[in-house]
Motif scaffolding. Structure first.
Motif, short mmCIF file in Angstrom:
data_model
loop_
_atom_site.label_atom_id
_atom_site.label_comp_id
_atom_site.label_asym_id
_atom_site.label_seq_id
_atom_site.Cartn_x
_atom_site.Cartn_y
_atom_site.Cartn_z
N LYS A 111 0.82 -1.21 0.00
CA LYS A 111 0.00 0.00 0.00
C LYS A 111 0.86 1.27 0.00
CE LYS A 111 -3.71 -0.36 -0.29
NZ LYS A 111 -4.51 -0.67 -1.50
N ASP A 112 1.82 1.37 0.93
CA ASP A 112 2.71 2.54 0.91
C ASP A 112 3.52 2.56 -0.39
OD1 ASP A 112 1.79 3.12 3.44
OD2 ASP A 112 3.53 2.27 4.47
N GLY A 113 3.91 1.38 -0.85
CA GLY A 113 4.72 1.28 -2.06
C GLY A 113 3.98 1.76 -3.29
N ILE A 114 2.74 1.30 -3.51
CA ILE A 114 2.03 1.67 -4.75
C ILE A 114 1.72 3.16 -4.77
CG2 ILE A 114 -0.30 1.18 -3.88
CD1 ILE A 114 1.06 0.63 -7.47
N PHE A 115 1.42 3.74 -3.61
CA PHE A 115 1.15 5.17 -3.58
C PHE A 115 2.38 5.96 -4.01
CE2 PHE A 115 1.13 9.24 -1.21
CZ PHE A 115 0.09 9.84 -1.88
N ALA A 116 3.55 5.58 -3.48
CA ALA A 116 4.78 6.28 -3.83
C ALA A 116 5.12 6.10 -5.31
CB ALA A 116 5.93 5.79 -2.96
N VAL A 117 4.92 4.90 -5.82
CA VAL A 117 5.23 4.63 -7.23
C VAL A 117 4.30 5.43 -8.14
CG1 VAL A 117 5.17 2.86 -9.03
CG2 VAL A 117 6.26 2.37 -6.83
N LEU A 118 3.03 5.48 -7.81
CA LEU A 118 2.08 6.24 -8.63
C LEU A 118 2.39 7.73 -8.60
CD1 LEU A 118 -1.19 4.30 -7.83
CD2 LEU A 118 -0.20 4.62 -10.11
N GLN A 119 2.74 8.24 -7.43
CA GLN A 119 3.11 9.66 -7.35
C GLN A 119 4.37 9.93 -8.18
OE1 GLN A 119 0.57 11.44 -6.34
NE2 GLN A 119 1.47 12.43 -4.53
N PHE A 120 5.30 8.99 -8.19
CA PHE A 120 6.52 9.14 -8.97
C PHE A 120 6.21 9.10 -10.47
CE2 PHE A 120 10.58 7.47 -10.73
CZ PHE A 120 11.42 8.48 -10.29
N CYS A 121 5.31 8.22 -10.88
CA CYS A 121 4.89 8.17 -12.29
C CYS A 121 4.20 9.47 -12.69
CB CYS A 121 3.94 6.99 -12.51
SG CYS A 121 4.72 5.37 -12.44
N ARG A 122 3.38 9.97 -11.79
CA ARG A 122 2.69 11.23 -12.05
C ARG A 122 3.69 12.37 -12.26
NH1 ARG A 122 -1.05 14.09 -7.45
NH2 ARG A 122 -1.65 15.97 -8.65
N LYS A 123 4.75 12.36 -11.48
CA LYS A 123 5.78 13.41 -11.55
C LYS A 123 6.64 13.27 -12.80
CE LYS A 123 10.09 14.67 -9.17
NZ LYS A 123 10.97 14.33 -8.01
N THR A 124 7.01 12.04 -13.17
CA THR A 124 7.98 11.82 -14.24
C THR A 124 7.36 11.52 -15.59
OG1 THR A 124 8.13 9.44 -13.74
CG2 THR A 124 9.68 10.92 -12.59
N GLY A 125 6.08 11.14 -15.63
CA GLY A 125 5.43 10.78 -16.88
C GLY A 125 5.71 9.36 -17.33
N ALA A 126 6.31 8.55 -16.45
CA ALA A 126 6.61 7.16 -16.80
C ALA A 126 5.33 6.36 -17.00
CB ALA A 126 7.45 6.52 -15.70
N LYS A 127 5.37 5.42 -17.94
CA LYS A 127 4.28 4.46 -18.07
C LYS A 127 4.47 3.38 -17.01
CE LYS A 127 2.09 1.01 -21.07
NZ LYS A 127 2.05 0.35 -22.39
N LEU A 128 3.41 3.07 -16.28
CA LEU A 128 3.46 2.06 -15.24
C LEU A 128 2.90 0.75 -15.76
CD1 LEU A 128 3.89 1.21 -12.27
CD2 LEU A 128 1.55 2.00 -11.82
N ILE A 129 3.69 -0.32 -15.65
CA ILE A 129 3.20 -1.67 -15.90
C ILE A 129 3.14 -2.35 -14.54
CG2 ILE A 129 3.55 -3.86 -17.07
CD1 ILE A 129 5.26 -0.72 -18.37
N TYR A 130 1.95 -2.54 -14.05
CA TYR A 130 1.76 -3.03 -12.67
C TYR A 130 1.46 -4.52 -12.67
CZ TYR A 130 -0.18 -3.70 -8.02
OH TYR A 130 -0.42 -4.16 -6.75
#
Length: 288
Positions: free
Chosen positions: A93-112
């Motif tokens: 839970k803490d991990g996915i929130f941080a990863v999504l915020q990082f994707c939002r900041k960097t524009g990375a495509k997330l493959i979950y």
């Protein structure tokens, strides 16, 4: 310019194979972020940059903007998650929130990497364990970030991966690797009751083929990557041969899972390996 790829959990079983394949793609630079709770330095492959740390700290640990983030680095055991619930929450839970915020900041495509437990027992499997619930609700959060903030994403679901680099012993051992180890030693195979629970065992090479296709061309949810063949745990044990001992039932042990591979197949994916052949080749090797 090269393609920058970050794999969380890149020192684990599936992650290390993914890193290896990504490394071999032209123009790709590959990083791994892993806390080594189940990953191992023995799984490192040359040409990949390895970082040690928690995904919840991704913004502090990663100082570049990836083009793709393959997020495999979460807690991933059903039965053990009842004992490890605090670790499950931190990782998933803490991990996915941080990863999504990082994707939002960097524009990375997330493959979950979602969990096929979400589809188990007619949909009831999503709440049968702390692991299953966190993974199922994470997929909803990923979808919402796509809607709320325009984060590009694709969600994959693996079905019982097996092959080289599986964990063969200890708390986090996987079934096929555990059976192989016991068969090598001439020990009895232990099967959790009732034994008729079915699984779709999928070779690691087929899993990685699917992940790469989805990473390149997939968008949205429900990219299942699983063999169409399902076998009960007892059937698998009998394929290995030897003595079988039944263990008591355990919480969170789903009986079935719906394999949803239509969207992945539409991208051109097809499974090429059979668990029956894999076990036969392994058993034959013991006799030579």
């Amino acid at each position: 310019m090269g393609v920058k790829v970050l794999v969380t959990g890149g020192a684990g079983f599936i992650g290390s194979h993914l890193c290896e394949r990504l490394r071999d793609l032209p123009g790709h630079e590959v990083w791994s972020l892993d806390n080594y709770s189940t990953g191992s330095e023995a799984n490192h492959v040359s040409g990949v940059t390895y970082l040690r740390g928690e995904t919840k700290d991704i913004a502090e640990l990663i100082d570049f903007a990836p083009d793709y983030i393959y997020h495999l680095g979460e807690y991933s055991r059903v039965e053990q998650s009842f004992e490890d619930v605090e670790q499950v929450w931190r990782s998933n839970k803490d991990g996915i929130f941080a990863v999504l915020q990082f994707c939002r900041k960097t524009g990375a495509k997330l493959i979950y990497a979602g969990s096929s437990t979400k589809f188990g027992d007619g949909g009831m499997g999503r709440s049968q364990s702390p692991y299953a619930w966190t993974k199922a609700t994470n997929t909803e959060l990923v979808q919402n970030y796509g809607t709320w903030f325009g984060v590009p994403y694709a969600i994959t679901y693996f079905y019982n991966a097996y092959g080289p680099r599986e964990i063969a012993s200890g708390k986090y051992a996987t079934l096929i690797a555990l059976f192989k180890e016991r068969r090598r030693k001439g020990e009895e195979l232990t099967v959790v009751s009732p034994g008729v629970q079915k699984r779709n065992f999928t070779h690691i090479n087929d899993i990685v083929d699917g992940i790469l296709l989805v990473g390149q061309n997939g968008y949205g949810d429900e990219f299942g990557i699983g063999s169409p063949e399902s076998f009960s745990i007892l059937e698998i044990a009998k394929m290995f041969g030897g003595e079988i001992r039944m263990l008591p039932e355990r919480p969170g042990n789903r009986m079935t899972a719906d394999v949803m591979t239509e969207k992945t197949r539409a991208l051109g994916w097809e499974p090429r390996h059979s668990i029956r052949d894999h076990i036969r080749e392994f058993c034959d090797s013991l006799d030579t």
